[in-house]
Write a protein that holds these residues in place. Structure first.
Motif, short mmCIF file in Angstrom:
data_model
loop_
_atom_site.label_atom_id
_atom_site.label_comp_id
_atom_site.label_asym_id
_atom_site.label_seq_id
_atom_site.Cartn_x
_atom_site.Cartn_y
_atom_site.Cartn_z
N UNK A 78 0.70 -1.40 -0.04
CA UNK A 78 0.25 0.01 0.01
C UNK A 78 0.87 1.34 -0.02
N UNK A 79 2.16 1.10 -0.02
CA UNK A 79 2.98 2.43 -0.14
C UNK A 79 2.84 2.90 -1.49
N UNK A 80 2.74 4.15 -1.72
CA UNK A 80 2.38 4.87 -3.06
C UNK A 80 4.00 5.61 -3.33
N UNK A 81 4.46 5.54 -4.50
CA UNK A 81 5.72 6.27 -4.91
C UNK A 81 5.01 7.46 -5.93
N UNK A 99 0.01 3.56 7.40
CA UNK A 99 -0.43 2.43 8.41
C UNK A 99 -1.66 2.69 8.98
N UNK A 100 -2.38 2.07 9.80
CA UNK A 100 -3.70 2.27 10.33
C UNK A 100 -3.70 3.53 11.31
N UNK A 152 0.89 12.83 8.97
CA UNK A 152 1.07 12.65 10.39
C UNK A 152 2.56 12.82 10.68
N UNK A 153 3.25 12.42 9.87
CA UNK A 153 4.76 12.25 10.09
C UNK A 153 5.57 12.44 8.58
N UNK A 154 6.75 13.30 8.61
CA UNK A 154 7.52 13.42 7.50
C UNK A 154 8.86 13.28 7.58
N UNK A 324 9.49 -0.12 3.79
CA UNK A 324 8.22 -0.19 3.03
C UNK A 324 8.45 0.14 1.55
N UNK A 325 7.65 -0.55 0.55
CA UNK A 325 7.55 0.20 -0.97
C UNK A 325 8.56 -0.69 -1.59
N UNK A 326 8.93 -1.68 -1.20
CA UNK A 326 10.05 -2.53 -2.22
C UNK A 326 9.45 -2.87 -3.49
#
Length: 341
Positions: A78-81, A99-100, A152-154, A324-326
Protein backbone atom coordinates in the motif's frame (compact mmCIF):
# COMPACT_ATOMS: atom_id res chain seq x y z
CA UNK A 1 11.18 39.84 6.35
CA UNK A 2 8.89 39.37 3.35
CA UNK A 3 9.75 36.53 0.99
CA UNK A 4 10.66 37.41 -2.60
CA UNK A 5 9.68 33.94 -3.81
CA UNK A 6 7.04 34.40 -6.49
CA UNK A 7 5.08 31.26 -5.71
CA UNK A 8 2.51 31.53 -2.94
CA UNK A 9 3.12 28.13 -1.39
CA UNK A 10 5.95 28.43 1.10
CA UNK A 11 4.87 31.84 2.40
CA UNK A 12 3.76 32.41 5.99
CA UNK A 13 0.44 33.94 7.01
CA UNK A 14 2.20 37.29 7.44
CA UNK A 15 3.73 37.08 3.98
CA UNK A 16 0.46 36.04 2.35
CA UNK A 17 -1.35 38.90 4.10
CA UNK A 18 1.24 41.32 2.76
CA UNK A 19 0.82 39.85 -0.72
CA UNK A 20 -2.98 40.21 -0.84
CA UNK A 21 -2.68 43.79 0.38
CA UNK A 22 -0.23 44.49 -2.45
CA UNK A 23 -2.98 43.28 -4.78
CA UNK A 24 -5.39 45.85 -3.30
CA UNK A 25 -7.32 43.32 -1.22
CA UNK A 26 -8.23 43.54 2.49
CA UNK A 27 -5.91 41.86 4.98
CA UNK A 28 -8.38 39.11 5.91
CA UNK A 29 -7.92 37.64 2.43
CA UNK A 30 -4.46 36.58 3.59
CA UNK A 31 -5.96 34.26 6.21
CA UNK A 32 -8.32 32.82 3.60
CA UNK A 33 -5.45 32.24 1.18
CA UNK A 34 -3.37 30.63 3.92
CA UNK A 35 -6.21 28.22 4.78
CA UNK A 36 -6.80 27.24 1.16
CA UNK A 37 -3.10 26.62 0.54
CA UNK A 38 -2.19 24.65 3.65
CA UNK A 39 -5.44 23.03 4.78
CA UNK A 40 -7.30 22.54 1.50
CA UNK A 41 -4.27 22.13 -0.78
CA UNK A 42 -5.42 24.56 -3.49
CA UNK A 43 -3.58 24.05 -6.77
CA UNK A 44 -4.71 27.33 -8.35
CA UNK A 45 -6.20 30.63 -7.24
CA UNK A 46 -9.20 29.85 -9.42
CA UNK A 47 -10.16 27.13 -6.92
CA UNK A 48 -10.45 29.59 -4.03
CA UNK A 49 -14.18 30.22 -4.21
CA UNK A 50 -14.22 32.73 -1.33
CA UNK A 51 -12.20 35.16 -3.46
CA UNK A 52 -14.12 37.59 -5.70
CA UNK A 53 -14.43 36.13 -9.20
CA UNK A 54 -13.26 39.39 -10.81
CA UNK A 55 -10.04 39.32 -8.75
CA UNK A 56 -9.42 35.66 -9.59
CA UNK A 57 -9.77 36.47 -13.27
CA UNK A 58 -7.35 39.39 -12.92
CA UNK A 59 -4.74 37.17 -11.27
CA UNK A 60 -4.88 34.74 -14.18
CA UNK A 61 -2.39 31.89 -13.71
CA UNK A 62 -0.37 33.43 -10.88
CA UNK A 63 1.81 30.52 -9.69
CA UNK A 64 0.69 28.76 -6.53
CA UNK A 65 3.71 26.43 -6.55
CA UNK A 66 2.20 22.96 -6.90
CA UNK A 67 3.82 20.13 -8.84
CA UNK A 68 2.10 17.71 -11.21
CA UNK A 69 1.95 13.95 -10.65
CA UNK A 70 3.91 12.55 -13.58
CA UNK A 71 3.43 8.96 -12.45
CA UNK A 72 2.17 7.07 -9.42
CA UNK A 73 2.76 3.44 -8.53
CA UNK A 74 1.30 1.51 -5.61
CA UNK A 75 3.32 -1.22 -3.89
CA UNK A 76 1.62 -4.42 -2.66
CA UNK A 77 2.09 -3.13 0.90
CA UNK A 78 0.00 0.00 0.00
CA UNK A 79 3.02 2.32 -0.12
CA UNK A 80 2.67 4.83 -2.95
CA UNK A 81 5.55 6.32 -4.92
CA UNK A 82 5.07 9.55 -6.85
CA UNK A 83 7.14 10.98 -9.67
CA UNK A 84 6.45 14.71 -9.52
CA UNK A 85 7.14 17.17 -12.35
CA UNK A 86 8.50 20.54 -11.24
CA UNK A 87 8.06 23.85 -13.07
CA UNK A 88 11.39 23.48 -14.87
CA UNK A 89 10.57 19.97 -16.09
CA UNK A 90 12.80 18.15 -13.61
CA UNK A 91 11.33 15.18 -11.77
CA UNK A 92 11.60 14.20 -8.11
CA UNK A 93 10.17 11.36 -6.05
CA UNK A 94 8.06 11.35 -2.91
CA UNK A 95 6.68 8.34 -1.07
CA UNK A 96 3.50 7.95 0.98
CA UNK A 97 3.68 5.23 3.64
CA UNK A 98 0.35 4.45 5.33
CA UNK A 99 -0.43 2.43 8.44
CA UNK A 100 -3.68 2.21 10.36
CA UNK A 101 -2.55 4.94 12.75
CA UNK A 102 -0.35 7.24 10.68
CA UNK A 103 0.52 8.50 7.22
CA UNK A 104 4.21 9.20 6.69
CA UNK A 105 5.65 11.07 3.73
CA UNK A 106 9.25 10.54 2.65
CA UNK A 107 10.23 13.81 0.96
CA UNK A 108 13.13 14.74 -1.29
CA UNK A 109 15.26 17.81 -0.58
CA UNK A 110 17.26 17.86 -3.84
CA UNK A 111 16.81 16.78 -7.44
CA UNK A 112 19.17 13.82 -7.33
CA UNK A 113 22.05 13.73 -4.86
CA UNK A 114 25.74 14.75 -5.04
CA UNK A 115 26.87 12.44 -2.21
CA UNK A 116 27.04 9.33 -4.44
CA UNK A 117 26.77 6.62 -1.79
CA UNK A 118 27.83 3.38 -3.45
CA UNK A 119 24.69 1.42 -2.50
CA UNK A 120 22.10 4.11 -3.32
CA UNK A 121 20.16 4.52 -6.58
CA UNK A 122 19.77 8.26 -6.04
CA UNK A 123 23.53 8.66 -5.71
CA UNK A 124 24.04 6.77 -8.96
CA UNK A 125 21.62 9.11 -10.71
CA UNK A 126 23.61 12.32 -10.21
CA UNK A 127 22.58 15.77 -9.03
CA UNK A 128 20.73 18.67 -10.65
CA UNK A 129 19.80 21.25 -8.00
CA UNK A 130 18.41 22.00 -4.56
CA UNK A 131 14.67 22.04 -4.06
CA UNK A 132 12.96 25.25 -3.01
CA UNK A 133 10.88 25.42 0.15
CA UNK A 134 7.56 25.22 -1.66
CA UNK A 135 8.74 22.20 -3.66
CA UNK A 136 9.37 20.33 -0.41
CA UNK A 137 6.06 21.32 1.18
CA UNK A 138 4.21 20.46 -2.03
CA UNK A 139 5.25 16.81 -1.70
CA UNK A 140 3.44 16.54 1.62
CA UNK A 141 0.32 18.23 0.24
CA UNK A 142 0.34 15.96 -2.81
CA UNK A 143 0.46 12.78 -0.72
CA UNK A 144 -2.16 14.10 1.67
CA UNK A 145 -4.49 14.92 -1.22
CA UNK A 146 -3.98 11.55 -2.91
CA UNK A 147 -4.62 9.52 0.25
CA UNK A 148 -7.42 11.82 1.43
CA UNK A 149 -5.86 11.54 4.88
CA UNK A 150 -3.99 13.98 7.05
CA UNK A 151 -0.22 13.47 7.01
CA UNK A 152 1.06 12.82 10.53
CA UNK A 153 4.80 12.25 9.96
CA UNK A 154 7.40 13.53 7.48
CA UNK A 155 10.90 12.13 6.97
CA UNK A 156 13.56 13.94 4.97
CA UNK A 157 14.93 10.67 3.62
CA UNK A 158 14.07 10.95 -0.06
CA UNK A 159 16.33 12.13 -2.86
CA UNK A 160 19.18 14.38 -1.78
CA UNK A 161 21.25 15.36 1.24
CA UNK A 162 19.09 17.66 3.43
CA UNK A 163 22.02 19.44 5.09
CA UNK A 164 23.25 20.62 1.66
CA UNK A 165 19.94 22.46 1.35
CA UNK A 166 19.65 23.46 4.97
CA UNK A 167 17.95 26.85 4.55
CA UNK A 168 15.06 25.44 2.50
CA UNK A 169 14.77 22.37 4.74
CA UNK A 170 14.54 24.49 7.91
CA UNK A 171 11.97 26.74 6.23
CA UNK A 172 9.94 23.68 5.18
CA UNK A 173 10.10 22.25 8.72
CA UNK A 174 8.68 25.49 10.12
CA UNK A 175 5.85 25.52 7.57
CA UNK A 176 4.99 21.86 8.18
CA UNK A 177 4.90 22.59 11.90
CA UNK A 178 3.36 26.06 12.12
CA UNK A 179 1.14 26.16 9.03
CA UNK A 180 0.21 22.49 8.58
CA UNK A 181 0.25 21.65 12.31
CA UNK A 182 2.52 18.61 12.14
CA UNK A 183 4.46 18.23 15.37
CA UNK A 184 8.20 18.83 15.05
CA UNK A 185 8.71 15.58 16.93
CA UNK A 186 6.97 13.83 14.04
CA UNK A 187 9.54 15.20 11.58
CA UNK A 188 12.86 13.47 10.86
CA UNK A 189 15.90 14.98 9.15
CA UNK A 190 18.42 12.43 7.89
CA UNK A 191 22.01 13.09 6.81
CA UNK A 192 25.20 11.22 5.96
CA UNK A 193 27.00 13.88 7.99
CA UNK A 194 28.82 16.93 6.66
CA UNK A 195 31.49 19.08 8.37
CA UNK A 196 30.02 22.08 10.26
CA UNK A 197 26.48 21.28 9.08
CA UNK A 198 25.37 19.23 12.10
CA UNK A 199 26.24 22.03 14.51
CA UNK A 200 24.47 24.54 12.25
CA UNK A 201 21.35 22.39 12.39
CA UNK A 202 21.67 21.99 16.16
CA UNK A 203 21.80 25.74 16.64
CA UNK A 204 18.31 26.04 15.16
CA UNK A 205 17.25 24.11 18.27
CA UNK A 206 14.46 22.20 16.56
CA UNK A 207 12.61 19.35 18.24
CA UNK A 208 12.85 17.10 15.19
CA UNK A 209 14.27 13.59 15.15
CA UNK A 210 17.83 13.70 13.83
CA UNK A 211 19.12 10.64 11.97
CA UNK A 212 22.70 10.08 10.85
CA UNK A 213 23.37 7.54 8.09
CA UNK A 214 26.44 5.86 9.51
CA UNK A 215 26.42 2.55 7.57
CA UNK A 216 29.93 1.57 8.65
CA UNK A 217 31.75 0.75 11.85
CA UNK A 218 35.14 2.19 10.87
CA UNK A 219 36.58 4.96 8.71
CA UNK A 220 38.03 2.78 5.95
CA UNK A 221 34.75 1.00 5.33
CA UNK A 222 32.77 4.22 5.54
CA UNK A 223 34.92 5.87 2.86
CA UNK A 224 34.29 2.90 0.59
CA UNK A 225 30.52 3.19 0.98
CA UNK A 226 30.23 7.00 1.28
CA UNK A 227 32.91 8.87 -0.73
CA UNK A 228 32.31 12.18 1.08
CA UNK A 229 33.37 10.53 4.35
CA UNK A 230 37.01 11.02 3.35
CA UNK A 231 36.74 14.65 4.50
CA UNK A 232 34.82 13.85 7.68
CA UNK A 233 36.46 11.24 9.93
CA UNK A 234 34.01 9.12 11.87
CA UNK A 235 35.57 10.30 15.14
CA UNK A 236 34.75 13.93 14.30
CA UNK A 237 31.28 13.00 13.06
CA UNK A 238 30.47 11.32 16.37
CA UNK A 239 31.89 14.24 18.33
CA UNK A 240 29.60 16.61 16.41
CA UNK A 241 26.69 14.29 17.21
CA UNK A 242 27.55 14.56 20.90
CA UNK A 243 27.51 18.35 20.56
CA UNK A 244 24.14 18.10 18.81
CA UNK A 245 22.77 16.19 21.79
CA UNK A 246 24.24 18.72 24.22
CA UNK A 247 22.69 21.66 22.36
CA UNK A 248 19.26 20.20 21.59
CA UNK A 249 18.91 17.66 24.42
CA UNK A 250 17.56 15.30 21.75
CA UNK A 251 19.05 11.88 21.08
CA UNK A 252 20.54 10.91 17.72
CA UNK A 253 19.34 8.00 15.61
CA UNK A 254 22.03 6.16 13.68
CA UNK A 255 20.91 4.49 10.45
CA UNK A 256 22.95 1.43 9.51
CA UNK A 257 22.22 -0.35 6.21
CA UNK A 258 23.29 -3.99 6.47
CA UNK A 259 25.19 -5.25 3.41
CA UNK A 260 25.87 -8.97 3.35
CA UNK A 261 29.54 -9.77 3.93
CA UNK A 262 30.50 -6.09 3.87
CA UNK A 263 29.44 -4.48 7.15
CA UNK A 264 27.21 -7.10 8.81
CA UNK A 265 29.74 -9.29 10.62
CA UNK A 266 29.93 -9.62 14.43
CA UNK A 267 33.24 -7.73 14.41
CA UNK A 268 31.49 -4.79 12.80
CA UNK A 269 28.78 -4.87 15.46
CA UNK A 270 31.45 -4.81 18.17
CA UNK A 271 33.23 -1.87 16.51
CA UNK A 272 29.94 0.00 16.26
CA UNK A 273 29.11 -0.71 19.90
CA UNK A 274 32.49 0.62 20.99
CA UNK A 275 31.81 3.88 19.13
CA UNK A 276 28.37 4.34 20.64
CA UNK A 277 28.90 3.20 24.22
CA UNK A 278 27.50 5.87 26.55
CA UNK A 279 25.88 7.70 23.64
CA UNK A 280 22.32 9.05 23.92
CA UNK A 281 21.30 7.32 20.72
CA UNK A 282 19.33 4.61 18.97
CA UNK A 283 20.48 2.40 16.09
CA UNK A 284 18.16 1.56 13.21
CA UNK A 285 19.38 -1.50 11.32
CA UNK A 286 18.11 -1.51 7.72
CA UNK A 287 18.58 -4.67 5.67
CA UNK A 288 19.79 -3.54 2.24
CA UNK A 289 17.19 -2.83 -0.44
CA UNK A 290 18.59 -4.08 -3.79
CA UNK A 291 19.14 -1.81 -6.80
CA UNK A 292 20.22 -2.77 -10.32
CA UNK A 293 23.19 -0.40 -10.26
CA UNK A 294 25.03 -2.13 -7.38
CA UNK A 295 26.00 -5.71 -6.57
CA UNK A 296 25.43 -5.64 -2.82
CA UNK A 297 23.17 -8.24 -1.23
CA UNK A 298 20.74 -8.17 1.68
CA UNK A 299 21.75 -10.35 4.65
CA UNK A 300 19.28 -13.02 5.72
CA UNK A 301 17.14 -12.62 8.79
CA UNK A 302 19.46 -14.69 11.00
CA UNK A 303 22.50 -12.51 10.21
CA UNK A 304 20.45 -9.41 10.88
CA UNK A 305 19.31 -10.84 14.20
CA UNK A 306 22.89 -11.81 15.12
CA UNK A 307 24.10 -8.26 14.46
CA UNK A 308 21.31 -6.86 16.63
CA UNK A 309 22.06 -9.36 19.39
CA UNK A 310 25.70 -8.25 19.58
CA UNK A 311 24.66 -4.61 19.91
CA UNK A 312 22.14 -5.47 22.61
CA UNK A 313 24.76 -7.44 24.51
CA UNK A 314 26.82 -4.24 24.55
CA UNK A 315 23.83 -2.25 25.89
CA UNK A 316 23.18 -0.39 22.63
CA UNK A 317 19.55 0.55 21.91
CA UNK A 318 18.74 -0.99 18.56
CA UNK A 319 15.86 -2.03 16.33
CA UNK A 320 15.44 -3.38 12.80
CA UNK A 321 13.59 -1.31 10.22
CA UNK A 322 12.31 -3.30 7.28
CA UNK A 323 11.63 -0.75 4.55
CA UNK A 324 8.20 -0.32 3.00
CA UNK A 325 7.64 0.06 -0.73
CA UNK A 326 10.03 -2.57 -2.09
CA UNK A 327 7.43 -3.62 -4.66
CA UNK A 328 7.48 -0.14 -6.19
CA UNK A 329 11.22 0.66 -5.90
CA UNK A 330 10.15 3.11 -3.21
CA UNK A 331 12.20 1.79 -0.31
CA UNK A 332 15.25 3.36 1.33
CA UNK A 333 18.04 3.82 -1.23
CA UNK A 334 15.88 3.00 -4.26
CA UNK A 335 14.64 6.46 -5.32
CA UNK A 336 15.97 7.60 -8.66
CA UNK A 337 13.13 9.47 -10.49
CA UNK A 338 13.57 7.48 -13.68
CA UNK A 339 12.99 3.90 -12.51
CA UNK A 340 9.36 2.85 -12.03
CA UNK A 341 9.45 -0.92 -11.62
Amino acid sequence: MISTEKTLLGKSLEELTHWVQQQGQPAYRGKQLHQWLYQKGARSLEEISVFPKLWRNQLGNYPVGRSKINYRIISPDATRKYLLSLDDGLIIEAVGIPTTKRLTVCVSSQVGCPIACDFCATGKRGYDRNLKTHEIVDQVLTVQEDFQRRVSHVVFMGMGEPLLNLEAVISAVKILNQDMHISQRSLTISTVGLPQKIIRLANHNLQVTFAVSLHASNQVLREKLIPSAISYPIKQLLEDCRQYIAITRRRVTFEYILLEGVNDLPKHAIELANHLRGFQSHVNLIPYNPIEEANYKRPNQQKTQNFMNVLQQHKIAVSVRYSRGLGANAACGQLQSSRLF
